[in-house]
Design a protein around this motif. Structure first.
Motif, short mmCIF file in Angstrom:
data_model
loop_
_atom_site.label_atom_id
_atom_site.label_comp_id
_atom_site.label_asym_id
_atom_site.label_seq_id
_atom_site.Cartn_x
_atom_site.Cartn_y
_atom_site.Cartn_z
N ARG A 25 -4.66 0.32 -13.24
CA ARG A 25 -3.67 0.92 -12.65
C ARG A 25 -2.68 0.02 -11.81
N PRO A 26 -1.49 0.48 -11.70
CA PRO A 26 -0.73 -0.71 -10.60
C PRO A 26 -1.34 -0.55 -9.28
N ARG A 27 -1.22 -1.84 -8.67
CA ARG A 27 -1.83 -1.85 -7.33
C ARG A 27 -0.65 -1.74 -6.16
N HIS A 28 0.28 -0.91 -6.73
CA HIS A 28 1.38 -0.55 -5.65
C HIS A 28 1.98 0.74 -6.06
N THR A 29 2.66 1.41 -5.16
CA THR A 29 3.10 2.61 -5.19
C THR A 29 4.35 2.47 -4.39
N SER A 30 5.39 3.40 -5.11
CA SER A 30 6.65 3.44 -4.67
C SER A 30 6.85 4.19 -3.36
N PRO A 41 -12.53 -2.69 -1.20
CA PRO A 41 -11.35 -3.36 -1.39
C PRO A 41 -10.54 -3.37 -2.62
N GLY A 42 -11.41 -2.63 -3.65
CA GLY A 42 -10.86 -2.40 -5.08
C GLY A 42 -9.70 -1.29 -5.06
N GLU A 43 -9.75 -0.64 -3.78
CA GLU A 43 -8.86 0.59 -3.87
C GLU A 43 -7.81 0.11 -2.98
N ARG A 44 -7.46 -0.88 -2.60
CA ARG A 44 -6.53 -1.39 -1.51
C ARG A 44 -5.16 -1.34 -2.27
N PHE A 45 -4.23 -0.90 -1.84
CA PHE A 45 -2.85 -0.69 -2.45
C PHE A 45 -1.62 -1.14 -1.57
N ALA A 46 -0.43 -1.37 -2.07
CA ALA A 46 0.88 -1.68 -1.47
C ALA A 46 1.71 -0.31 -1.49
N VAL A 47 2.81 -0.30 -0.90
CA VAL A 47 3.86 0.54 -0.76
C VAL A 47 4.85 -0.29 -0.63
N TRP A 48 5.78 0.02 -1.93
CA TRP A 48 7.09 -0.54 -2.12
C TRP A 48 8.27 0.23 -1.93
N PRO A 49 9.29 -0.39 -1.21
CA PRO A 49 10.76 0.30 -1.14
C PRO A 49 11.23 0.58 -2.59
N ASP A 50 12.23 1.70 -2.44
CA ASP A 50 13.10 1.94 -3.68
C ASP A 50 14.04 1.11 -3.83
N THR A 51 14.14 0.15 -4.71
CA THR A 51 15.43 -0.74 -4.83
C THR A 51 16.43 -0.13 -5.30
N ALA A 52 16.41 1.00 -5.84
CA ALA A 52 17.83 1.56 -6.13
C ALA A 52 18.65 1.89 -4.96
N GLU A 53 18.24 1.95 -3.87
CA GLU A 53 18.85 2.10 -2.49
C GLU A 53 19.62 0.56 -2.04
N SER A 54 19.14 -0.59 -2.74
CA SER A 54 19.53 -2.01 -2.39
C SER A 54 20.79 -2.17 -2.66
N ASP A 55 21.46 -1.51 -3.59
CA ASP A 55 22.83 -1.64 -3.97
C ASP A 55 23.85 -0.96 -2.90
#
Length: 699
Positions: free
Chosen positions: A562-567, A630-644
């Motif tokens: 699974r990806p270790r990040h979530t939007s 520790p194996g379930e640790r994850f990151a939350v990323w911003p939505d880069t669609a709003e970066s423009d």
């Protein structure tokens, strides 16, 4: 009808219309009168034609003056408009809706103040300027448009209080959908003039759709918080992979970034940090078209099973997309205890000959497998020191070893059991029944593979390629497994356990590889041998990756597929082991969110993730306190669609308005049906030049 000028600041340009008159006056010369008798007769005959010449000169002066007036007027941009109140009939009060954009792009602060705060200030000033007889509603435009005041109210204190509730978010939004919600705030029966004032930066990413709503009869006015078009840079993704060529615990970090409004050749600093400490610093030259990539190689140190990586750019107007985080499971050394149940003096006939060579090869996922091979029963101390214990065709174990093995699995260790002709079915079904995925019955079809009299040869027919153990086969037909020939296998009792999972089956549907979770650990049962006595899989290409993946999986040393990040705003699925009664998610700020979990749940959904950064997952195991997994640790990323942050032009904004909407260009307050007059002035200028040419030629 009303007149308006697009560029009133250019009114002094009208002064050029006086140039023909000035030239005419300067060019006039007063001649000294001298009478000459011989010319009197000629002059009298020309008096009539002189009047015609004078008239033509005055016409030329007028035409040239009008031509310059037409040119200056076209530059001023006059507009002919019909005020909305007159178009609607009587002077009815206008209903207003203030729609305020609070999406992530409005968090940009070109002048050290977030744009959403500037938008609120402009909305408050517009509220103060509204006539008392004109009511107003307030709507915020985020991921889901929300009405703060509805229907429009005359109470300015209520509207002003609603503006106090407006806060910027990191959400993505759809402004046409927000305009549709704003129309609902006007009321179901839309009578009289209505106007929606949208306070937004006008960035193009929020205008991707056209809401299915009819805004006929509604004016739309767009007010921007500022006139800036700031440069912005954003990290789009981080990808981490093992780099065994650089060391057993080394990883390769691939970073992808993008930029808008930057200068070609601009250099941007980028920093890699591990567990909060800077680890490497470099730069990227933004030359040509993006996106751009940067690669770091870093050796992870320490004993932590998971490390927190972050990559950051130098700060710009929009700061929340300048950093991304990612938890990384460190490649580690896995201690494997192999118990050889059928040792032989001839090496290639030994039970674990092929297994030992497969596990001594460096894993592609990084790390290292440290082997200890025993030809006799292991001691409790040897079992306790191992991450994974492999019983290969082992007849039985003494009671102390059985107790140590049971404790080993329950505290999180791995156990691998393979079949063979030495396996004592009664011992396994008795002493190890609480660890077995399924009870054993006995062996079937005991003949040699090279015996031409064999009656049945089985292949591997069904493979769960989505399981982490079978990930190296990439979801395609695993030829290295399916072409293996198996002659003999351990049969299993028909009463199956509900908590076990069959990962592979033979072509006759008999289970080949089974998994069961016991406590915090895992048990794998391989129903044939790991040598060539019952199967030739040991000499097939799929044997090495299968055995390595099985050992790493049992040691919980495999990177989760699974990806270790979530939007931001998305749902995160967290795996829950049997018996876990409580799940808690801890955000980077330390806030804790309780996640409901039922006894039968294998996964739980974590919602409402609005804080960027690394999130920890804590669970309450069957025996023990609430501790982090520790194996379930994850990151939350911003939505880069709003970066423009590149804004739309007025013409582009007008083209993106929902059906029927009347756009008040440049945020003007005049009526919507504004007719530009400069094309007519230019046409008149052409006619005047033509007339001037005709008169001048005849003169």
């Amino acid at each position: 009808m009303e007149w308006a000028l697009r560029h009133p600041e250019l009114l002094p340009v009208l002064a050029v219309a006086a140039l023909p008159l000035v030239v005419h006056l300067i060019s006039r010369r007063k001649a000294r009168e001298v009478r000459f008798a011989a010319m009197e007769f000629v002059l009298r005959s020309q008096q009539r034609s002189a009047r015609r010449i004078q008239l033509r000169q005055w016409l030329l002066l007028l035409i040239r003056t009008l031509a310059l007036l037409a040119l200056a007027g076209a530059i001023l941009g006059p507009m002919l408009a019909e005020p909305q109140q007159q178009a609607a009939g009587a002077k009815a009060a206008v209903k207003h809706v203030f729609a305020i954009d609070v999406t992530a792009s409005m968090m940009a602060a070109p002048n050290d103040e977030p744009r959403w705060e500037l938008a609120v200030k402009k909305a408050r000033a517009a509220l103060k300027d509204l006539p008392a007889e004109e009511p107003v509603a307030v709507v915020v435009c985020g991921a889901s448009p929300q009405s703060l005041v509805e229907p429009p109210t005359f109470d300015r204190a209520v509207a002003d209080g609603a503006l106090d509730q407006v806060k910027g978010t990191l959400e993505s939004g759809d402004l046409p959908a927000c305009l549709a919600r704003a129309k609902l705030a006007l009321g179901s029966a839309l009578e009289g003039p209505a106007r929606i004032t949208l306070f937004t930066d006008g960035a193009r990413h929020a205008w991707t759709s056209r809401a299915a709503v009819d805004l006929r009869g509604v004016d739309i006015r767009v007010v921007r918080p500022d006139k800036e078009s700031p440069v912005n840079r954003a990290i789009r993704s981080i990808t981490v992979a093992a780099a065994p060529e650089a060391g057993a615990r080394s990883v390769s970090v691939e970073v992808e970034l993008e930029a808008w409004g930057h200068a070609d050749g601009e250099e941007v600093e980028i920093t890699l940090a591990v567990d909060g400490a800077p680890a490497s610093r470099s730069s990227v030259v933004l030359k040509g078209a993006g996106p751009w990539q940067k690669r770091f190689t870093h050796a992870l140190t320490g004993t932590a099973p998971v490390h927190d990586l972050s990559v950051a750019l130098s700060a710009d107007a929009l700061t929340h997309d300048d950093t991304l985080w990612l938890p990384v499971k460190a490649p580690r050394e896995v201690n494997v205890l192999v118990v050889d149940g059928d040792p032989q003096t001839v090496a290639w006939r030994d039970e674990v000959f092929y297994l030992e060579r497969a596990l001594r090869a460096p894993p592609k996922s990084g790390g290292r497998l440290s082997l200890k091979v025993l030809a006799q029963a292991p001691t409790p101390q040897e079992i306790e020191a191992a991450d994974v214990v492999m019983l290969c065709n082992v007849r039985s174990l003494p009671a102390p070893a059985v107790g140590a093995l049971r404790a080993h699995v329950k505290r999180g260790g791995g156990l691998f059991i393979s079949g063979g002709d030495h396996v004592d079915v009664d011992f396994y079904n008795g002493s190890l029944m609480d660890l077995l995925p399924q009870a054993l019955r006995g062996e079937k079809s005991r003949v040699e593979l090279d015996d031409p009299a064999r009656k049945e040869v089985l292949g591997l027919g069904h493979v769960e390629v989505d399981h982490p153990i079978l990930a190296p086969f990439n979801g395609q037909r695993p030829e290295g497994l399916t072409r293996a020939r198996t002659d003999t296998l351990l049969l299993l009792e028909t009463g199956s356990r509900t908590e076990r999972e069959v990962l592979m089956r033979f072509s006759n549907e008999a289970p080949a590889l089974l998994e069961r979770r016991v406590g915090m650990g895992r048990v794998l049962l391989w129903t044939t041998t790991v040598d060539r006595d019952w199967s030739d899989l040991a000499i097939r290409p799929g044997f090495l990756p299968l055995m390595q993946q099985a050992v790493l999986y049992l040691a919980d040393a495999l990177e989760d597929s699974r990806p270790r990040h979530t939007s931001h705003g998305e749902v995160r699925q967290v795996q829950v082991r049997k018996g876990v009664a409580r799940v808690v998610v801890r955000s980077p700020s330390g806030a804790e969110q309780e996640v409901p979990v039922r006894e039968e749940d294998a996964r739980v959904a974590v919602r409402g993730l609005k804080e960027l950064g690394i999130h920890q997952v804590l669970m309450n195991p069957p025996e023990g306190e609430l501790t982090e997994v520790p194996g379930e640790r994850f990151a939350v990323w911003p939505d880069t669609a709003e970066s423009d942050l590149v804004p739309l032009s007025e013409e582009e904004l007008a083209a993106r308005m929902p059906q029927g909407a009347r756009y008040l260009k440049d945020g003007g307050a005049s009526g919507p049906l504004q007719q530009p007059m400069w094309p007519y002035l230019l046409a008149m200028l052409s006619l005047l030049f033509l007339a001037e040419g005709v008169l001048a030629r005849r003169g």
